[in-house]
Write a protein that holds these residues in place. Structure first.
Motif, short mmCIF file in Angstrom:
data_model
loop_
_atom_site.label_atom_id
_atom_site.label_comp_id
_atom_site.label_asym_id
_atom_site.label_seq_id
_atom_site.Cartn_x
_atom_site.Cartn_y
_atom_site.Cartn_z
N GLU A 393 -0.87 -9.51 3.20
CA GLU A 393 -1.92 -9.74 4.19
C GLU A 393 -2.29 -8.41 4.85
OE1 GLU A 393 -1.17 -13.25 6.79
OE2 GLU A 393 0.80 -13.20 5.83
N VAL A 394 -3.58 -8.21 5.08
CA VAL A 394 -4.03 -7.00 5.77
C VAL A 394 -4.25 -7.34 7.25
CG1 VAL A 394 -5.82 -5.22 5.93
CG2 VAL A 394 -5.13 -6.11 3.69
N PRO A 395 -3.53 -6.68 8.15
CA PRO A 395 -3.67 -6.97 9.59
C PRO A 395 -4.99 -6.41 10.14
CG PRO A 395 -2.12 -5.19 9.25
CD PRO A 395 -2.51 -5.65 7.90
N GLN A 396 -5.93 -7.30 10.38
CA GLN A 396 -7.28 -6.88 10.76
C GLN A 396 -7.33 -6.15 12.10
OE1 GLN A 396 -9.84 -7.37 8.48
NE2 GLN A 396 -8.05 -7.93 7.25
N GLN A 397 -6.67 -6.72 13.10
CA GLN A 397 -6.78 -6.13 14.44
C GLN A 397 -5.98 -4.84 14.56
OE1 GLN A 397 -9.11 -7.52 16.07
NE2 GLN A 397 -9.18 -9.29 14.67
N LEU A 398 -4.89 -4.73 13.82
CA LEU A 398 -4.15 -3.47 13.83
C LEU A 398 -4.95 -2.37 13.16
CD1 LEU A 398 -0.51 -4.68 13.07
CD2 LEU A 398 -1.66 -4.40 15.26
N ALA A 399 -5.65 -2.73 12.07
CA ALA A 399 -6.54 -1.75 11.43
C ALA A 399 -7.69 -1.38 12.36
CB ALA A 399 -7.08 -2.32 10.12
N LEU A 400 -8.19 -2.37 13.12
CA LEU A 400 -9.27 -2.09 14.07
C LEU A 400 -8.78 -1.20 15.20
CD1 LEU A 400 -12.20 -2.68 14.96
CD2 LEU A 400 -11.32 -4.69 16.19
N THR A 401 -7.53 -1.37 15.63
CA THR A 401 -6.96 -0.50 16.66
C THR A 401 -6.94 0.95 16.20
OG1 THR A 401 -5.53 -2.32 17.44
CG2 THR A 401 -4.93 -0.08 18.11
N VAL A 402 -6.48 1.17 14.97
CA VAL A 402 -6.42 2.53 14.42
C VAL A 402 -7.84 3.10 14.26
CG1 VAL A 402 -5.74 3.94 12.44
CG2 VAL A 402 -4.22 2.13 13.29
N ALA A 403 -8.75 2.27 13.80
CA ALA A 403 -10.14 2.73 13.64
C ALA A 403 -10.74 3.10 14.99
CB ALA A 403 -10.98 1.64 12.97
N GLY A 404 -10.47 2.30 16.01
CA GLY A 404 -10.98 2.60 17.34
C GLY A 404 -10.43 3.90 17.87
N TRP A 405 -9.13 4.13 17.65
CA TRP A 405 -8.51 5.39 18.08
C TRP A 405 -9.17 6.58 17.38
CZ3 TRP A 405 -4.94 8.10 14.64
CH2 TRP A 405 -4.42 9.27 15.20
N ILE A 406 -9.33 6.48 16.06
CA ILE A 406 -9.95 7.58 15.32
C ILE A 406 -11.35 7.86 15.84
CG2 ILE A 406 -10.89 8.24 13.06
CD1 ILE A 406 -8.47 6.80 11.78
N CYS A 407 -12.15 6.82 16.01
CA CYS A 407 -13.54 7.02 16.44
C CYS A 407 -13.64 7.53 17.88
CB CYS A 407 -14.33 5.72 16.28
SG CYS A 407 -14.68 5.30 14.56
N CYS A 408 -12.60 7.28 18.68
CA CYS A 408 -12.60 7.78 20.05
C CYS A 408 -12.17 9.24 20.14
CB CYS A 408 -11.68 6.92 20.93
SG CYS A 408 -12.39 5.36 21.49
N VAL A 409 -11.08 9.60 19.46
CA VAL A 409 -10.47 10.91 19.72
C VAL A 409 -10.77 11.96 18.67
CG1 VAL A 409 -8.63 9.80 21.03
CG2 VAL A 409 -8.24 10.41 18.64
N VAL A 410 -11.06 11.55 17.43
CA VAL A 410 -11.44 12.51 16.39
C VAL A 410 -12.51 11.85 15.52
CG1 VAL A 410 -9.48 11.82 14.91
CG2 VAL A 410 -10.61 14.04 14.56
N PRO A 411 -13.71 11.64 16.11
CA PRO A 411 -14.75 10.86 15.43
C PRO A 411 -15.26 11.56 14.17
CG PRO A 411 -15.61 11.92 17.41
CD PRO A 411 -14.13 12.13 17.43
#
Length: 494
Positions: A393-411
């Motif tokens: 299973e792919v954890p959707q919200q955990l992947a979204l958390t990492v994506a949000g971090w990337i787009c915030c701090v090193v977009p």
């Protein structure tokens, strides 16, 4: 202007617990807001129930701001408890000496070696332990640790000072002591013990000293919890209005507080249970509850909220798409990864979290919660993510958390996350920029981060997780964070 807070003008009825005696028994690293609203408060309440020589020697890392303010106020400061039902102010009087580690190294080492000091506590944040995010081992090559190892008699970092202080304690008196981490690390006592041990090994400490450490120095695991945002001018104004005196270093905090500790103390301790501390051997279960359900969700709220232009955590949590993503993260991804403590009421705890995140009186800033993501997320995301990925299973919200971090701090190139994200502090910023400098699109940008040593190999080994992070980043860049959240909430992905 009102007079500055001191013992002569402390308003009656506002002292929290009891004042500490002049004799000190605790040395604390990290004189920030959290320590002063948490361990210090528990200590004051403990002293009201059972007096003892438990005054605190407080050590700031580099800044004089809090040290100078506390010294000018005879080490008094206030806690402004903020709650939708109202506000109240209490004053803490347990610190007896304060130092700045970067300048007062000899005094700090002397304090650690002093046999009168029976407990050494830490709130130095995840980054202060200098752990490799992939291996969880001490980064002996990090510039600060390397500098300490090259100058063993004059360390500057908390870890270097603790290790050298313990060496001097061994050489001077061999008195037992407890080292108690109050930071958000999984198995923080075990982690601190390993980091100190690795530092001592790298510094060439004698086998006799390390044998003494194993027999006479304990490192209990502990879980800490209280939301403590940074003070503002409004904080100072509220304290002055209620107390009638000026406090230069007040601390705002929510009413909720929790501390769960293993009762493994080598030389005694305050009666912290009088302040509500829980002593149990199930600390690690409580840690996982907090690190994942509260802290992991807190990060998700911060990154989604920042990308949606929401300045505070309550404003972020109030957006329905944020609340939906957080509830999905908790119920579908975090909660199944945790062996709960005996008798723990998970539904009630989860509802209490949503209430805490909705504390508009506290007004916790989104950028504060989103800061230091590289050290926070590695404690919160990889293990539950890998558990799901290993089940297919792919954890959707955990992947979204990492994506949000990337787009915030090193977009990715060309994407502007906005001023709230721009204000987030990120200790790995230079490494992240270096890792992504050759990226030509969102996919190569994200892949460089996911495989660049910022997360453990066990997570990087799952390309399906990286693929999902890429898809969420592309959605954020092209269509906005709400589109990415909608994608993460699609029923087909559960």
């Amino acid at each position: 202007m009102s007079d500055r807070l001191n013992h002569a003008n402390l308003p009656e009825g506002h002292l929290i617990g009891a004042a500490a005696p002049q004799r000190t028994g605790i040395v604390h690293f990290g004189l920030g807001n959290f320590h002063r609203a948490h361990l210090a408060v528990y200590t004051a309440k403990a002293l009201a129930e059972e007096p003892g020589d438990w005054g605190i020697v407080g050590i700031a890392n580099r800044s004089h701001r809090v040290v100078d303010a506390m010294e000018a106020q005879e080490h008094l400061y206030s806690i402004l408890t903020l709650d939708p039902a109202g506000e109240e102010v209490g004053v803490v009087d347990v610190h007896r000496r304060t130092f700045v580690a970067a300048e007062d190294g000899p005094q700090v080492l002397e304090a650690i070696a002093d046999p009168a000091h029976k407990i050494l506590t830490l709130t130095i944040s995840e980054a202060g332990y200098h752990l490799n995010s992939r291996t969880n081992e001490l980064e002996t090559s990090s510039p600060d640790i390397a500098a300490d190892l090259a100058n063993p008699g004059e360390p500057k970092t908390p870890l270097g000072l603790i290790a050298e202080g313990l060496v001097r304690r061994f050489e001077a008196n061999q008195a037992p002591i407890t080292v108690l981490s109050c930071d958000n690390l999984v198995s923080n006592g075990n982690t601190t013990k390993a980091a100190v041990g690795q530092y001592l090994e790298a510094s060439g400490a004698s086998e006799a000293m390390r044998a003494w450490l194993a027999e006479n120095v304990t490192f209990p695991n502990a879980m800490v919890d209280r939301i403590v945002p940074g003070p503002t001018d409004d904080t100072k104004a509220a304290v002055e209005r209620i107390l009638g005196v000026e406090d230069a270093c007040p601390v705002p905090a929510e009413r909720f507080t929790m501390w769960v500790i293993q009762d493994h103390f080598a030389a005694g301790r305050p009666k912290w249970e009088a302040g509500g501390a829980i002593f149990t051997e199930e600390v690690e279960k409580y840690e996982l509850v907090k690190l994942r359900l509260l802290n992991g969700s807190h990060s998700l709220i911060a990154y989604l909220g920042a990308l949606d232009g929401r300045d505070t955590i309550p404003a972020s949590r109030a957006q329905q798409f944020v609340a939906d993503c957080v509830r999905a993260a908790i119920e579908n991804e975090y909660l199944p990864s945790i062996p709960l403590p005996d008798g723990f009421d998970a539904p009630a705890y989860i509802e209490s979290l949503f209430d805490r995140w909705n504390n508009t009186a506290l007004g916790d800033k989104t950028f504060r919660v989103g800061s230091d993501g590289s050290t926070k997320l590695v404690q919160r995301v990889p293990e539950p993510a890998v558990l799901m990925l290993d089940r297919g299973e792919v954890p959707q919200q955990l992947a979204l958390t990492v994506a949000g971090w990337i787009c915030c701090v090193v977009p990715p190139a060309g994407f502007q996350p906005g001023p709230i994200a721009d204000a987030m502090a990120e200790p790995a910023k230079e490494r992240l920029l270096a890792a992504t400098q050759d990226a030509t699109d969102v996919r190569s940008h994200v892949t460089a981060i996911m495989t660049g040593g910022f997360f453990p190999d066990a997570l990087a080994a799952h390309p399906e997780f990286t693929d999902r992070v890429v898809e969420f980043c592309e959605a954020i860049v092209n269509d906005g964070v709400r589109a990415a959240a909608q994608l993460a909430l699609a029923p087909s992905h559960f």
